[in-house]
Scaffold this motif. Sequence first.
Motif, PDB file in Angstrom:
ATOM      1  N   ARG A  25       7.919   2.894   2.417  1.00  0.00           N
ATOM      2  CA  ARG A  25       9.279   3.417   2.476  1.00  0.00           C
ATOM      3  C   ARG A  25      10.138   2.697   1.449  1.00  0.00           C
ATOM      4  O   ARG A  25       9.868   2.783   0.271  1.00  0.00           O
ATOM      5  CB  ARG A  25       9.835   3.322   3.891  1.00  0.00           C
ATOM      6  N   LYS A  26      11.151   1.954   1.893  1.00  0.00           N
ATOM      7  CA  LYS A  26      12.019   1.230   0.954  1.00  0.00           C
ATOM      8  C   LYS A  26      11.572  -0.213   0.748  1.00  0.00           C
ATOM      9  O   LYS A  26      12.171  -0.955  -0.011  1.00  0.00           O
ATOM     10  CB  LYS A  26      13.463   1.229   1.463  1.00  0.00           C
ATOM     11  N   ARG A  27      10.530  -0.624   1.417  1.00  0.00           N
ATOM     12  CA  ARG A  27      10.019  -1.990   1.306  1.00  0.00           C
ATOM     13  C   ARG A  27       8.968  -2.039   0.204  1.00  0.00           C
ATOM     14  O   ARG A  27       8.079  -1.190   0.148  1.00  0.00           O
ATOM     15  CB  ARG A  27       9.406  -2.400   2.644  1.00  0.00           C
ATOM     16  N   VAL A  28       9.072  -3.033  -0.682  1.00  0.00           N
ATOM     17  CA  VAL A  28       8.140  -3.160  -1.794  1.00  0.00           C
ATOM     18  C   VAL A  28       7.537  -4.560  -1.789  1.00  0.00           C
ATOM     19  O   VAL A  28       8.237  -5.549  -1.555  1.00  0.00           O
ATOM     20  CB  VAL A  28       8.857  -2.929  -3.149  1.00  0.00           C
ATOM     21  N   PHE A  29       6.240  -4.627  -2.030  1.00  0.00           N
ATOM     22  CA  PHE A  29       5.536  -5.891  -2.174  1.00  0.00           C
ATOM     23  C   PHE A  29       4.828  -5.884  -3.521  1.00  0.00           C
ATOM     24  O   PHE A  29       4.085  -4.956  -3.827  1.00  0.00           O
ATOM     25  CB  PHE A  29       4.510  -6.079  -1.057  1.00  0.00           C
ATOM     26  N   VAL A  30       5.081  -6.915  -4.318  1.00  0.00           N
ATOM     27  CA  VAL A  30       4.433  -7.061  -5.615  1.00  0.00           C
ATOM     28  C   VAL A  30       3.459  -8.224  -5.498  1.00  0.00           C
ATOM     29  O   VAL A  30       3.843  -9.321  -5.088  1.00  0.00           O
ATOM     30  CB  VAL A  30       5.463  -7.334  -6.735  1.00  0.00           C
ATOM     31  N   SER A  31       2.204  -7.967  -5.832  1.00  0.00           N
ATOM     32  CA  SER A  31       1.197  -9.029  -5.769  1.00  0.00           C
ATOM     33  C   SER A  31       0.828  -9.471  -7.172  1.00  0.00           C
ATOM     34  O   SER A  31       0.645  -8.654  -8.066  1.00  0.00           O
ATOM     35  CB  SER A  31      -0.042  -8.544  -5.016  1.00  0.00           C
ATOM     36  N   LEU A  61       5.464 -11.067  -3.584  1.00  0.00           N
ATOM     37  CA  LEU A  61       6.921 -11.072  -3.640  1.00  0.00           C
ATOM     38  C   LEU A  61       7.429  -9.766  -3.047  1.00  0.00           C
ATOM     39  O   LEU A  61       6.850  -8.713  -3.297  1.00  0.00           O
ATOM     40  CB  LEU A  61       7.401 -11.192  -5.087  1.00  0.00           C
ATOM     41  N   SER A  62       8.511  -9.835  -2.286  1.00  0.00           N
ATOM     42  CA  SER A  62       9.077  -8.606  -1.722  1.00  0.00           C
ATOM     43  C   SER A  62      10.404  -8.295  -2.394  1.00  0.00           C
ATOM     44  O   SER A  62      10.957  -9.119  -3.117  1.00  0.00           O
ATOM     45  CB  SER A  62       9.294  -8.761  -0.213  1.00  0.00           C
ATOM     46  N   ASN A  63      10.913  -7.111  -2.113  1.00  0.00           N
ATOM     47  CA  ASN A  63      12.216  -6.755  -2.682  1.00  0.00           C
ATOM     48  C   ASN A  63      13.365  -7.303  -1.838  1.00  0.00           C
ATOM     49  O   ASN A  63      14.473  -6.804  -1.895  1.00  0.00           O
ATOM     50  CB  ASN A  63      12.339  -5.247  -2.907  1.00  0.00           C
ATOM     51  N   GLY A  64      13.099  -8.368  -1.113  1.00  0.00           N
ATOM     52  CA  GLY A  64      14.145  -9.080  -0.395  1.00  0.00           C
ATOM     53  C   GLY A  64      14.926 -10.024  -1.289  1.00  0.00           C
ATOM     54  O   GLY A  64      15.913 -10.615  -0.859  1.00  0.00           O
ATOM     55  N   TYR A  65      14.486 -10.157  -2.535  1.00  0.00           N
ATOM     56  CA  TYR A  65      15.162 -11.062  -3.470  1.00  0.00           C
ATOM     57  C   TYR A  65      16.343 -10.375  -4.135  1.00  0.00           C
ATOM     58  O   TYR A  65      16.263  -9.210  -4.503  1.00  0.00           O
ATOM     59  CB  TYR A  65      14.189 -11.551  -4.550  1.00  0.00           C
ATOM     60  N   GLU A  66      17.419 -11.151  -4.272  1.00  0.00           N
ATOM     61  CA  GLU A  66      18.579 -10.672  -5.017  1.00  0.00           C
ATOM     62  C   GLU A  66      18.153 -10.473  -6.470  1.00  0.00           C
ATOM     63  O   GLU A  66      17.472 -11.320  -7.043  1.00  0.00           O
ATOM     64  CB  GLU A  66      19.697 -11.714  -4.933  1.00  0.00           C
ATOM     65  N   PRO A 101      13.546   0.088  -5.860  1.00  0.00           N
ATOM     66  CA  PRO A 101      14.076   0.632  -4.607  1.00  0.00           C
ATOM     67  C   PRO A 101      15.025  -0.359  -3.942  1.00  0.00           C
ATOM     68  O   PRO A 101      14.860  -1.566  -4.068  1.00  0.00           O
ATOM     69  CB  PRO A 101      12.820   0.846  -3.751  1.00  0.00           C
ATOM     70  N   ARG A 102      16.012   0.156  -3.273  1.00  0.00           N
ATOM     71  CA  ARG A 102      16.959  -0.673  -2.531  1.00  0.00           C
ATOM     72  C   ARG A 102      16.584  -0.600  -1.063  1.00  0.00           C
ATOM     73  O   ARG A 102      16.264   0.462  -0.554  1.00  0.00           O
ATOM     74  CB  ARG A 102      18.385  -0.149  -2.683  1.00  0.00           C
ATOM     75  N   LYS A 103      16.654  -1.732  -0.392  1.00  0.00           N
ATOM     76  CA  LYS A 103      16.376  -1.708   1.039  1.00  0.00           C
ATOM     77  C   LYS A 103      17.490  -2.402   1.785  1.00  0.00           C
ATOM     78  O   LYS A 103      18.083  -3.360   1.294  1.00  0.00           O
ATOM     79  CB  LYS A 103      15.027  -2.317   1.365  1.00  0.00           C
ATOM     80  N   CYS A 104      17.779  -1.916   2.976  1.00  0.00           N
ATOM     81  CA  CYS A 104      18.850  -2.532   3.743  1.00  0.00           C
ATOM     82  C   CYS A 104      18.547  -2.562   5.233  1.00  0.00           C
ATOM     83  O   CYS A 104      19.384  -2.980   6.015  1.00  0.00           O
ATOM     84  CB  CYS A 104      20.172  -1.805   3.492  1.00  0.00           C
ATOM     85  N   SER A 105      17.352  -2.154   5.640  1.00  0.00           N
ATOM     86  CA  SER A 105      17.043  -2.122   7.067  1.00  0.00           C
ATOM     87  C   SER A 105      17.045  -3.508   7.681  1.00  0.00           C
ATOM     88  O   SER A 105      17.485  -3.688   8.814  1.00  0.00           O
ATOM     89  CB  SER A 105      15.702  -1.431   7.312  1.00  0.00           C
ATOM     90  N   ASP A 106      16.572  -4.529   6.956  1.00  0.00           N
ATOM     91  CA  ASP A 106      16.586  -5.885   7.494  1.00  0.00           C
ATOM     92  C   ASP A 106      18.014  -6.401   7.638  1.00  0.00           C
ATOM     93  O   ASP A 106      18.340  -7.100   8.589  1.00  0.00           O
ATOM     94  CB  ASP A 106      15.733  -6.829   6.658  1.00  0.00           C
ATOM     95  N   ILE A 107      18.876  -6.015   6.723  1.00  0.00           N
ATOM     96  CA  ILE A 107      20.287  -6.424   6.799  1.00  0.00           C
ATOM     97  C   ILE A 107      20.940  -5.760   8.006  1.00  0.00           C
ATOM     98  O   ILE A 107      21.653  -6.413   8.777  1.00  0.00           O
ATOM     99  CB  ILE A 107      21.034  -6.047   5.506  1.00  0.00           C
ATOM    100  N   PHE A 108      20.670  -4.485   8.200  1.00  0.00           N
ATOM    101  CA  PHE A 108      21.218  -3.760   9.342  1.00  0.00           C
ATOM    102  C   PHE A 108      20.747  -4.403  10.643  1.00  0.00           C
ATOM    103  O   PHE A 108      21.542  -4.635  11.559  1.00  0.00           O
ATOM    104  CB  PHE A 108      20.814  -2.284   9.281  1.00  0.00           C
ATOM    105  N   SER A 109      19.458  -4.724  10.738  1.00  0.00           N
ATOM    106  CA  SER A 109      18.910  -5.349  11.950  1.00  0.00           C
ATOM    107  C   SER A 109      19.565  -6.696  12.221  1.00  0.00           C
ATOM    108  O   SER A 109      19.856  -7.039  13.374  1.00  0.00           O
ATOM    109  CB  SER A 109      17.398  -5.531  11.822  1.00  0.00           C
TER     110      SER A 109
END
Length: 173
Positions: free
Chosen positions: A94-100, A110-115, A145-153
């Motif tokens: 979905r909007k979550r990305v993992f780069v290996s 690395l995830s897209n949780g980084y600024e 991709p932009r993700k915000c589900s973790d911020i919402f939670s």
Amino acid sequence: MDISTYRIRKSFLIPMGLTVVLGAVLLLSGFFLNAPTARQILLALFILPAVIIFVESSRRRVHVHQDHIDVEKVLRTKTINFGDLTAVDAVRIRKRVFVSLSTEESFLILSNGYEGFGELLVDLVKTVPPGVVSDEVRRMAEDPPRKCSDIFSAWVAVAVLTLIIVTQLRSVM
């Protein structure tokens, strides 16, 4: 190229920090109000993972150098030289990305949780040997991709804890 440093987004760290503080307030108020022991234990078990996530997230850093990448975590740092990389690939859920970043003996995820995740990908595409970077990573560097589900939670947790504290204080007054 200068060293580029990336941190977990403040938009996630702020509500996580508030969750930890509000959880501690709720736990302490339970001690002062003689709340049942079982409730206090359950609350402590709820707060502990939030504390761990907050501390780990607030200390995490990615440093992209000209020839290697460092990932700092609590009490440890992992380094991978770009010359040792065998693959740089990405997985999108979905909007979550993992780069290996993979070598023969090791890997980093690395995830897209980084600024500045888009800039992080651009830095990697520019500095990593071109043969190891997948087309998917190149596409994501152009349009991350932009993700915000973790911020919402995290904000939901803040709201729930605030409501519980207000309810608890009203019942005492």
